[in-house]
Design an enzyme around this catalytic site. Structure first.
Site, PDB file in Angstrom:
ATOM      1  N   ASN A  19      -6.655  -3.943   2.412  1.00 50.11           N
ATOM      2  CA  ASN A  19      -7.651  -2.856   2.393  1.00 50.11           C
ATOM      3  C   ASN A  19      -9.068  -3.423   2.341  1.00 50.11           C
ATOM      4  O   ASN A  19      -9.964  -2.906   3.003  1.00 50.11           O
ATOM      5  CB  ASN A  19      -7.395  -1.906   1.220  1.00 50.11           C
ATOM      6  CG  ASN A  19      -6.310  -0.901   1.559  1.00 50.11           C
ATOM      7  OD1 ASN A  19      -6.519  -0.013   2.387  1.00 50.11           O
ATOM      8  ND2 ASN A  19      -5.139  -1.059   0.953  1.00 50.11           N
ATOM      9  N   MET A  95      -5.009  -4.449  -9.748  1.00 57.68           N
ATOM     10  CA  MET A  95      -3.913  -3.933 -10.546  1.00 57.68           C
ATOM     11  C   MET A  95      -4.208  -3.838 -12.046  1.00 57.68           C
ATOM     12  O   MET A  95      -3.371  -3.351 -12.805  1.00 57.68           O
ATOM     13  CB  MET A  95      -2.636  -4.733 -10.280  1.00 57.68           C
ATOM     14  CG  MET A  95      -2.100  -4.509  -8.857  1.00 57.68           C
ATOM     15  SD  MET A  95      -2.363  -2.819  -8.214  1.00 57.68           S
ATOM     16  CE  MET A  95      -0.765  -2.392  -7.574  1.00 57.68           C
ATOM     17  N   HIS A 114      -4.718   4.753  -3.328  1.00 58.52           N
ATOM     18  CA  HIS A 114      -3.365   4.800  -3.887  1.00 58.52           C
ATOM     19  C   HIS A 114      -2.399   5.297  -2.803  1.00 58.52           C
ATOM     20  O   HIS A 114      -2.723   6.243  -2.088  1.00 58.52           O
ATOM     21  CB  HIS A 114      -3.331   5.729  -5.107  1.00 58.52           C
ATOM     22  CG  HIS A 114      -1.985   5.775  -5.758  1.00 58.52           C
ATOM     23  ND1 HIS A 114      -1.515   4.726  -6.535  1.00 58.52           N
ATOM     24  CD2 HIS A 114      -1.001   6.696  -5.719  1.00 58.52           C
ATOM     25  CE1 HIS A 114      -0.290   5.022  -6.953  1.00 58.52           C
ATOM     26  NE2 HIS A 114       0.038   6.209  -6.477  1.00 58.52           N
TER      27      HIS A 114
HETATM   28  C1  GAR Z   1      -2.122  -0.806  -1.331  1.00 58.69           C
HETATM   29  O1  GAR Z   1      -0.985  -0.210  -0.764  1.00 58.69           O
HETATM   30  C2  GAR Z   1      -2.776   0.129  -2.332  1.00 58.69           C
HETATM   31  O2  GAR Z   1      -2.703   1.480  -1.941  1.00 58.69           O
HETATM   32  C3  GAR Z   1      -1.976  -0.136  -3.576  1.00 58.69           C
HETATM   33  O3  GAR Z   1      -1.772  -1.530  -3.570  1.00 58.69           O
HETATM   34  C4  GAR Z   1      -1.736  -1.994  -2.215  1.00 58.69           C
HETATM   35  C5  GAR Z   1      -2.722  -3.131  -2.069  1.00 58.69           C
HETATM   36  O4  GAR Z   1      -2.617  -3.719  -0.797  1.00 58.69           O
HETATM   37  N1  GAR Z   1      -2.653   0.292  -4.755  1.00 58.69           N
HETATM   38  C6  GAR Z   1      -2.075   0.884  -5.782  1.00 58.69           C
HETATM   39  O5  GAR Z   1      -0.882   1.087  -5.854  1.00 58.69           O
HETATM   40  C7  GAR Z   1      -3.026   1.309  -6.896  1.00 58.69           C
HETATM   41  N2  GAR Z   1      -2.393   2.170  -7.828  1.00 58.69           N
HETATM   42  P1  GAR Z   1      -3.757  -4.668  -0.237  1.00 58.69           P
HETATM   43  O6  GAR Z   1      -3.989  -5.738  -1.312  1.00 58.69           O
HETATM   44  O7  GAR Z   1      -3.190  -5.247   1.019  1.00 58.69           O
HETATM   45  O8  GAR Z   1      -4.982  -3.847   0.001  1.00 58.69           O
END
Ligand code: GAR
Length: 221
Positions: A19, A95, A114
């Site tokens: 992201n 996290m 999320h």
């Molecule tokens: C993503 O899917 C985001 O939506 C989730 O962690 C992943 C991070 O991916 N976030 C949560 O679950 C927050 N509660 P990334 O490091 O490739 O962006």
């Protein structure tokens, strides 16, 4: 728009950073009103750190275990972000749960993504929660952060169908595609003022309303 005319933001990550990557990609466009001033990770092994460096963005690792209290850990993060002049903090797979003090110190200026249609399926394993609940649609949400986990005014959401044979992984990758579209768009809406936070809701002022519905499974017509 020159880079210095763009609004600086900070991005907080803990892992892959895809992201964050989608935000950095959007920032390449001269029309996109945002630049990333700093990427901070609480995990020194986060893959996203490498990507940020390759893009010439300043990075910082702040490990919780290096500090005796959460307040000290957050103070270091807060100071580093304020030094960049950032107007917003983007949590992108970060996290650690930020304290009430930290969140209130950046009121309406922290956003999070999320992988569910909040307020459904908060917390960990949102994809498996959706599969276990048997929902036909789930999706992703970018929202303003409140001290409670995965809560706060919703800026933008995408609806993604759940299919019969989905596993948490297959659903996650279908949703991730939309996460990468949503996060830069949420930033653009906020920075341009097209999205305005009123109490616990976000009002969108651009009038681009999509009034179609989605039906899954599709009816035979
Ligand atoms: C993503 O899917 C985001 O939506 C989730 O962690 C992943 C991070 O991916 N976030 C949560 O679950 C927050 N509660 P990334 O490091 O490739 O962006």
């Amino acid at each position: 728009m020159t880079n210095s005319a763009k609004t600086p933001v900070a991005v907080l990550i803990s892992g892959r950073g895809s992201n964050m990557g989608s935000i950095l990609d959007a920032c390449e466009s001269p029309d996109f009103p945002v630049r990333v001033g700093i990427v901070i990770s609480d995990n020194p092994k986060a893959e996203g750190l490498k990507v940020a460096k390759e893009n010439g963005v300043d990075t910082l690792v702040v490990k919780r275990s290096d500090y005796s209290s959460k307040a000290e850990f957050e103070e270091v993060i807060d100071k580093a972000i304020r030094e960049t002049g950032a107007k917003l903090i983007c949590l992108a797979g970060f996290m650690a749960l930020l304290s009430e003090d930290f969140v209130n110190g950046w009121h309406n200026q922290i956003i999070n993504i999320h992988p569910s249609l909040l307020p459904a399926f908060k917390g960990l394993e949102a994809h498996q929660q959706a599969i276990d609940a048997g929902v036909r649609f789930t999706g992703c949400t970018v929202h303003i952060v409140r001290p409670e986990m995965d809560a706060g005014p919703i800026i933008i959401q995408a609806v993604v169908p759940v299919t019969k044979n989905d596993t948490a992984d297959s659903l996650a990758s279908r949703i991730l595609h939309y996460e990468h579209v949503l996060y830069p768009e949420a930033l653009r809406l906020l920075i341009t003022g097209e999205a305005e936070i009123k109490g616990e809701k976000t009002i969108i002022n651009n009038g681009r309303w999509q009034k179609t519905g989605h039906v899954n499974p599709a009816p035979l017509i």
